[in-house]
Every structure is written in C-alpha cells, then in structure tokens.
Design an enzyme around this catalytic site. Structure first.
Site, PDB file in Angstrom:
ATOM      1  N   LYS A   1      30.932 -15.943  57.418  1.00 10.03           N
ATOM      2  CA  LYS A   1      31.048 -17.507  58.235  1.00 10.03           C
ATOM      3  C   LYS A   1      32.547 -18.007  57.852  1.00 10.03           C
ATOM      4  O   LYS A   1      32.674 -18.192  56.794  1.00 10.03           O
ATOM      5  CB  LYS A   1      30.083 -18.232  57.960  1.00 10.03           C
ATOM      6  CG  LYS A   1      29.938 -19.657  58.526  1.00 10.03           C
ATOM      7  CD  LYS A   1      28.533 -20.060  58.290  1.00 10.03           C
ATOM      8  CE  LYS A   1      28.065 -20.917  57.176  1.00 10.03           C
ATOM      9  NZ  LYS A   1      29.087 -21.883  56.721  1.00 10.03           N
TER      10      LYS A   1
ATOM     11  N   GLU B   1      27.118 -28.019  62.950  1.00 11.14           N
ATOM     12  CA  GLU B   1      26.575 -28.679  61.876  1.00 11.14           C
ATOM     13  C   GLU B   1      26.758 -30.220  62.380  1.00 11.14           C
ATOM     14  O   GLU B   1      27.889 -30.638  62.611  1.00 11.14           O
ATOM     15  CB  GLU B   1      26.840 -28.630  60.504  1.00 11.14           C
ATOM     16  CG  GLU B   1      26.209 -29.596  59.437  1.00 11.14           C
ATOM     17  CD  GLU B   1      26.762 -29.192  57.941  1.00 11.14           C
ATOM     18  OE1 GLU B   1      26.422 -30.138  57.085  1.00 11.14           O
ATOM     19  OE2 GLU B   1      27.502 -28.175  57.948  1.00 11.14           O
TER      20      GLU B   1
ATOM     21  N   GLU C   1      34.531 -21.837  58.447  1.00 12.54           N
ATOM     22  CA  GLU C   1      34.673 -23.065  58.968  1.00 12.54           C
ATOM     23  C   GLU C   1      35.975 -23.295  59.890  1.00 12.54           C
ATOM     24  O   GLU C   1      36.909 -23.273  59.302  1.00 12.54           O
ATOM     25  CB  GLU C   1      34.522 -24.125  58.007  1.00 12.54           C
ATOM     26  CG  GLU C   1      33.204 -24.210  57.150  1.00 12.54           C
ATOM     27  CD  GLU C   1      33.072 -25.093  56.186  1.00 12.54           C
ATOM     28  OE1 GLU C   1      33.707 -26.062  56.371  1.00 12.54           O
ATOM     29  OE2 GLU C   1      32.008 -25.060  55.425  1.00 12.54           O
TER      30      GLU C   1
ATOM     31  N   ASP D   1      28.532 -21.611  50.683  1.00 19.40           N
ATOM     32  CA  ASP D   1      29.333 -22.295  49.542  1.00 19.40           C
ATOM     33  C   ASP D   1      28.695 -23.582  49.030  1.00 19.40           C
ATOM     34  O   ASP D   1      29.146 -24.079  48.279  1.00 19.40           O
ATOM     35  CB  ASP D   1      30.862 -22.453  49.970  1.00 19.40           C
ATOM     36  CG  ASP D   1      30.877 -23.149  51.128  1.00 19.40           C
ATOM     37  OD1 ASP D   1      29.929 -23.944  51.832  1.00 19.40           O
ATOM     38  OD2 ASP D   1      32.243 -23.343  51.575  1.00 19.40           O
ATOM     39  N   SER D   2      27.426 -23.808  49.729  1.00 20.60           N
ATOM     40  CA  SER D   2      26.732 -24.998  48.985  1.00 20.60           C
ATOM     41  C   SER D   2      26.458 -24.795  47.755  1.00 20.60           C
ATOM     42  O   SER D   2      25.651 -25.567  46.963  1.00 20.60           O
ATOM     43  CB  SER D   2      25.317 -25.232  50.038  1.00 20.60           C
ATOM     44  OG  SER D   2      24.908 -23.859  50.248  1.00 20.60           O
TER      45      SER D   2
END
Length: 266
Positions: free
Chosen positions: A112, A181, A114, A45-46
């Site tokens: 993925k 991260e 978060e 989603d970057s």
C-alpha cells in the site's frame, strides 16, 4: 475459508458483498482475525503509534514493516496480507521497487502506497513486476504535516473532482485497490462506482466496497484517549476478542457499520 485473492475481492465487488479489512501486527492476532472472517489483514504503519508509541507514523522503517509482515504471515489463515510502504520508502522508483520486494518477500500479497495520481508510474512498474498495489488516498497520515493536521479531504468541489480523476488514473495505471481515508461519504461512493477495482474506506461512509479499522480502535484501546469519529468499539457487549472481531465482520457485511454518524459530509 479458502485463501482470499484479488479474484476473490473483485468478485465481491461485482456481487456487492462488503470486504472486511483490519490492521494486524502479529501472529496471534493474524490467526484470530483471519479465523473470524476478516478477508484482508493490513500491516499498517499505524504500528508506529499503537505499538511503538510515537505521535505519528513517520518514524516507522521498512525493517519494522518487514518484521511485522513476517509475523502476520506465520499466523494468517487465508486472509490477504497488505503491507504499508512507510514514510519516504518510495521516494524514488528504485527505492519503491526494492522496498516493495522486501515486503513481498516477508509475506505480503500486496503493498500500500500513500498518495495520488503522481504514483501512477510506480504503480505501473510494480504491477508489471507482479506486485499488486493499493493506493491510499484522501487523508494520508504520512502527509499530516503538509495537511496541517488530520483533516477531512475532498470537501471542496475542485478537490473532489481531482480525487475522482486521480482514482481513475491510478486504476488505469494498474492499481489493484484504493483505500479512502476521511473523505466525504458521497464522494467516496462516487469514486467506488467510478472504478472497477475494490475501494476500501475508513471514515468514508458505507458506500465503499469494504471497510478497514485499526485493530486497537476496534478493541476500544487508545494511548491518547481520543476516539476518531469513524471508530466504533466492538468489544462492547462481547465476551472476548474473537467475538468482537466477528461482530465487526458481520456489521460490515450487513452494512450496519459504518453508520451515518461515523462518516463526514462535504
């Protein structure tokens, strides 16, 4: 190379071969990266920041993610495709299942999410339905407003212990992979050794089972002009983009990247 599967990645963890992962958003770069030896392509989603120009990942929609996942699938040559679940797309279990199915239909091999141990039920439900899950822990960009900015996570002993416990719980729930991260290097190494599933790092030192970078960071491109500590410009000294990506893969495999200066201490 043969198609990369979960079995491939699990074997790499057992033998100690590092996994190279890279964000990717279109067919041309998917082909370039996979042919350069990248084992995993992450439609992050970057894209909200590096492609759409937003100041965070929050505006990205499931439709955006599905569009770019389908684009990556068309260009991919054997890498495993992982698609991010965007902000609030997994607010309920029903949303999680439906949106994960949409991303898988678009071409993802894994989704993925978060979060941390609170995702255990969703992870289990997805795994039961044949959808592998990578859980993104530590600094999770979708929670940047809660964290008060982009800050290293797990520096205090209590927080480190909780992250280690969460990692074990998520593995027990059926997670296929973890991504850490901006986590202290020593803690990331501890977590990688504590679980049997592969652990990918970004700003988490060299002790994880693999590394991921944002494609634009690897190429030395930035909208803001700011370079995160964990980034290295692999275009330097290279004649073209395929060579830069291949240099990244080789550096990850040789445990030359990340170097100590790319990580964080407790």
């Amino acid at each position: 190379m043969p198609d990369v599967t979960l079995t491939t990645l699990q074997g790499m963890k057992r033998t100690g071969e590092k996994i190279a992962m890279l964000t990717c958003y279109d067919a041309t770069f998917a082909r370039t990266a996979s042919e350069a030896g990248v084992e995993m392509l992450l439609i992050g989603d970057s894209l909200g920041m590096v492609l759409q120009g937003h100041d965070s990942t929050l505006p990205v929609s499931v439709a955006d993610m599905a569009y770019h996942t389908a684009s990556v699938k068309r260009g991919n040559r054997g890498a495993m495709i992982v698609a991010d679940m965007p902000f609030m797309a997994n607010a309920t279990l029903e949303q999680t299942l439906n949106n994960s199915a949409e991303l898988m239909r678009a071409g993802a091999h894994m989704v993925k999410l978060e979060g941390s141990a609170w995702l255990a039920e969703a992870v289990g439900q997805l795994a039961e339905r044949g959808i592998p899950v990578c859980v993104h822990m530590g600094l999770t960009p979708q929670a940047v407003n809660l964290f008060g900015g982009y800050k290293v996570q797990g520096r205090q002993e209590a927080a480190a212990r909780r992250m280690l416990e969460d990692a074990r719980a998520l593995e027990g729930a059926g997670a296929a992979m973890l991504l850490l991260e901006c986590v202290p290097s020593e803690l990331a190494t501890r977590i990688s050794k504590a679980v049997a599933i592969p652990v990918i790092g970004i700003g988490a030192g060299s002790g994880t089972d693999g590394q991921v970078l944002v494609l634009h960071d690897l190429l030395g491109l930035s909208l803001t002009g700011r370079t995160p500590r964990f980034v290295k410009n692999f275009m330097q000294g290279q004649a073209d983009i395929p060579s830069a990506i291949n240099a990244y893969v080789k550096a990850v495999k040789a445990v030359e990247f990340p170097a100590e200066e790319h990580g964080f201490s407790a």
